[in-house]
Design a protein around this motif. Sequence first.
Motif, PDB file in Angstrom:
ATOM      1  N   ASP A  33      22.930 -10.089 -19.953  1.00 39.54           N
ATOM      2  CA  ASP A  33      23.074  -9.931 -18.509  1.00 39.54           C
ATOM      3  C   ASP A  33      23.111 -11.307 -17.854  1.00 39.54           C
ATOM      4  N   PHE A  34      24.023 -11.493 -16.891  1.00 43.08           N
ATOM      5  CA  PHE A  34      24.121 -12.796 -16.227  1.00 43.08           C
ATOM      6  C   PHE A  34      22.885 -13.109 -15.388  1.00 43.08           C
ATOM      7  N   LEU A  35      22.044 -12.105 -15.156  1.00 45.43           N
ATOM      8  CA  LEU A  35      20.798 -12.323 -14.425  1.00 45.43           C
ATOM      9  C   LEU A  35      19.595 -12.506 -15.353  1.00 45.43           C
ATOM     10  N   TYR A  36      19.865 -12.654 -16.640  1.00 49.80           N
ATOM     11  CA  TYR A  36      18.776 -12.750 -17.616  1.00 49.80           C
ATOM     12  C   TYR A  36      17.855 -13.940 -17.321  1.00 49.80           C
ATOM     13  N   GLN A  37      18.431 -15.100 -17.057  1.00 55.31           N
ATOM     14  CA  GLN A  37      17.606 -16.306 -16.867  1.00 55.31           C
ATOM     15  C   GLN A  37      16.725 -16.205 -15.629  1.00 55.31           C
ATOM     16  N   SER A  38      17.239 -15.639 -14.546  1.00 55.50           N
ATOM     17  CA  SER A  38      16.412 -15.512 -13.342  1.00 55.50           C
ATOM     18  C   SER A  38      15.284 -14.509 -13.570  1.00 55.50           C
ATOM     19  N   ASN A  39      15.545 -13.473 -14.359  1.00 61.02           N
ATOM     20  CA  ASN A  39      14.486 -12.529 -14.704  1.00 61.02           C
ATOM     21  C   ASN A  39      13.455 -13.171 -15.625  1.00 61.02           C
ATOM     22  N   GLU A  40      13.930 -13.994 -16.555  1.00 58.93           N
ATOM     23  CA  GLU A  40      13.006 -14.698 -17.449  1.00 58.93           C
ATOM     24  C   GLU A  40      12.106 -15.645 -16.657  1.00 58.93           C
ATOM     25  N   LYS A  41      12.691 -16.343 -15.696  1.00 67.21           N
ATOM     26  CA  LYS A  41      11.911 -17.251 -14.845  1.00 67.21           C
ATOM     27  C   LYS A  41      10.857 -16.467 -14.054  1.00 67.21           C
ATOM     28  N   PHE A  42      11.230 -15.305 -13.532  1.00 65.04           N
ATOM     29  CA  PHE A  42      10.298 -14.484 -12.771  1.00 65.04           C
ATOM     30  C   PHE A  42       9.163 -13.986 -13.659  1.00 65.04           C
ATOM     31  N   ARG A  43       9.484 -13.588 -14.872  1.00 59.77           N
ATOM     32  CA  ARG A  43       8.440 -13.110 -15.790  1.00 59.77           C
ATOM     33  C   ARG A  43       7.469 -14.236 -16.148  1.00 59.77           C
ATOM     34  N   LYS A  44       7.995 -15.434 -16.319  1.00 62.36           N
ATOM     35  CA  LYS A  44       7.124 -16.573 -16.614  1.00 62.36           C
ATOM     36  C   LYS A  44       6.172 -16.833 -15.445  1.00 62.36           C
ATOM     37  N   HIS A  45       6.685 -16.627 -14.237  1.00 63.65           N
ATOM     38  CA  HIS A  45       5.822 -16.790 -13.065  1.00 63.65           C
ATOM     39  C   HIS A  45       4.726 -15.732 -13.053  1.00 63.65           C
ATOM     40  N   LEU A  46       5.095 -14.473 -13.347  1.00 67.58           N
ATOM     41  CA  LEU A  46       4.090 -13.414 -13.413  1.00 67.58           C
ATOM     42  C   LEU A  46       3.051 -13.724 -14.488  1.00 67.58           C
ATOM     43  N   ASP A  47       3.519 -14.233 -15.624  1.00 66.99           N
ATOM     44  CA  ASP A  47       2.612 -14.590 -16.718  1.00 66.99           C
ATOM     45  C   ASP A  47       1.636 -15.688 -16.281  1.00 66.99           C
ATOM     46  N   SER A  48       2.156 -16.672 -15.556  1.00 69.25           N
ATOM     47  CA  SER A  48       1.309 -17.806 -15.137  1.00 69.25           C
ATOM     48  C   SER A  48       0.203 -17.366 -14.191  1.00 69.25           C
ATOM     49  N   LYS A  49       0.447 -16.274 -13.465  1.00 73.85           N
ATOM     50  CA  LYS A  49      -0.547 -15.758 -12.516  1.00 73.85           C
ATOM     51  C   LYS A  49      -1.428 -14.679 -13.134  1.00 73.85           C
ATOM     52  N   GLY A  50      -1.083 -14.272 -14.362  1.00 73.84           N
ATOM     53  CA  GLY A  50      -1.846 -13.204 -15.002  1.00 73.84           C
ATOM     54  C   GLY A  50      -1.565 -11.827 -14.435  1.00 73.84           C
ATOM     55  N   TYR A  51      -0.372 -11.656 -13.796  1.00 75.19           N
ATOM     56  CA  TYR A  51      -0.029 -10.363 -13.227  1.00 75.19           C
ATOM     57  C   TYR A  51       0.524  -9.461 -14.338  1.00 75.19           C
ATOM     58  N   ASP A 108       0.812  -1.217   0.000  1.00 74.65           N
ATOM     59  CA  ASP A 108       0.000   0.000   0.000  1.00 74.65           C
ATOM     60  C   ASP A 108       0.849   1.272   0.000  1.00 74.65           C
ATOM     61  N   VAL A 109       2.160   1.132  -0.206  1.00 75.08           N
ATOM     62  CA  VAL A 109       3.045   2.297  -0.154  1.00 75.08           C
ATOM     63  C   VAL A 109       3.473   2.767  -1.540  1.00 75.08           C
ATOM     64  N   PHE A 110       3.766   1.818  -2.460  1.00 71.71           N
ATOM     65  CA  PHE A 110       4.313   2.172  -3.769  1.00 71.71           C
ATOM     66  C   PHE A 110       3.376   1.741  -4.896  1.00 71.71           C
ATOM     67  N   ASP A 111       3.101   2.672  -5.807  1.00 70.96           N
ATOM     68  CA  ASP A 111       2.215   2.372  -6.933  1.00 70.96           C
ATOM     69  C   ASP A 111       2.995   2.070  -8.219  1.00 70.96           C
ATOM     70  N   TYR A 112       4.284   2.429  -8.221  1.00 69.40           N
ATOM     71  CA  TYR A 112       5.126   2.224  -9.398  1.00 69.40           C
ATOM     72  C   TYR A 112       6.387   1.481  -8.968  1.00 69.40           C
ATOM     73  N   ILE A 113       6.694   0.378  -9.657  1.00 74.41           N
ATOM     74  CA  ILE A 113       7.832  -0.456  -9.292  1.00 74.41           C
ATOM     75  C   ILE A 113       8.695  -0.686 -10.524  1.00 74.41           C
ATOM     76  N   GLY A 114      10.011  -0.492 -10.380  1.00 72.33           N
ATOM     77  CA  GLY A 114      10.932  -0.713 -11.486  1.00 72.33           C
ATOM     78  C   GLY A 114      12.054  -1.649 -11.091  1.00 72.33           C
ATOM     79  N   LEU A 115      12.205  -2.735 -11.833  1.00 67.99           N
ATOM     80  CA  LEU A 115      13.266  -3.702 -11.584  1.00 67.99           C
ATOM     81  C   LEU A 115      14.259  -3.633 -12.739  1.00 67.99           C
ATOM     82  N   PHE A 116      15.447  -3.086 -12.495  1.00 74.23           N
ATOM     83  CA  PHE A 116      16.472  -2.921 -13.520  1.00 74.23           C
ATOM     84  C   PHE A 116      17.545  -3.996 -13.312  1.00 74.23           C
TER      85      PHE A 116
END
Length: 396
Positions: free
Chosen positions: A349-367, A301-309
């Motif tokens: 980016d060496f963190l590409y795969q972990s970000n891809e996995k996270f996005r797939k999770h968001l997709d699976s939940k419809g977020y 309930d504190v932040f309405d905009y979130i950016g993950l770089f």
Amino acid sequence: MRRLTAIALMAALSSGAFAQEALWGKAPVVSPEIHADGTVTFRIEAAKAGKVQLTGDFLPVKQVDTPNGTFTVRPPAEMKRSADGIWEYTTADALAPELYSYSFVVDSMRTLDLANVYVSRDVSTLNNIFIIPGERASLYTVHDVPHGNVAKVWYHSDALGTDRRMTVYTPPGYDSSETRYPVLYLLHGMGGDENAWSELGRTAYILDNLIASGKATPMIVVMPNGNVSQTAAPGETADGFTVPTLQRPKTMEGTFEAAFPEIVSYVDRTYRTIPEKHSRAIAGLSMGGFHSLHISKQYPDVFDYIGLFSAAIDHYTEHSEVYDDFEGKLARQFAAKPALYWIGIGKTDFLYQSNEKFRKHLDSKGYPYTYYENEDGHIWRNWRIYLTEFVPQLFR
């Protein structure tokens, strides 16, 4: 008396000779030299050197296979020696408009370009910098537009039991108005500090130029120090000239995230903010992306905009209640319908795969989220780009 005065004057001049030579000295070469066609020539005087190389984030990349996987590297470029002992290298192709960094390697010893006074520090690494003007790079330079102010601000943390420092950007007109402003909390990566985004990220330049062009809403930007074992940037604390390091204690184990409401409360008390969710954003790079992920879901309930770089999605170092019930907290966060959930990362980016996995999770939940992918890896060039993409979408 006159003799003593003359002797004293000569002694004073003699003792200051080296300082004056440094003050009045002139670089023996021009480097870097940016040509009209966009190519760049680098030079260094090293008459006795047997080998000189150039390192830089603009050099061609290649893939290297190792037992631990495939990595992207930028091999150094070989410089050529002239008869007068000047080593030189000119880029084969024009460089695109951007801010670049580089250094020399002289007989295996890394060194700066002493002909270029513009230097940046990233953790414990020093590099020279230069800008190829035009396009997005114009956001990283000063223009004849209204300017905001940057302050180094100390605040007290009850949770950590110490005074700590943050960097705060206030937009043009803040000091002469009674206007209230939204706030972006901008977090640095591992090894960084409260100076990182303002110096390496060119935050004030970017905000000034985006606001002046009407592409960004005037906002306050708060850049705290995400290392809870550190009160402020190295060399700027009571500890003296400590050596900057990547591996600081208590960086990704929940303490910073749990204490973050103190920062928000201090900012709302001290500055003319709009103290509501719809007027707060949080974003960060790498470790700061990790912090932004967990802080935003811990306090939905504190932040309405979130950016993950280039976020270090799942790289916590110790267990914390902040990381408990990840699924439940994420569900509550998206049930509250954040105005923007933005993810950006480079293809190498060496963190590409972990970000891809996270996005797939968001997709699976419809977020819902916004995704930005570009070239290159875990470097400041990308994080400046992400900031220029993220900021115009805030508080609209």
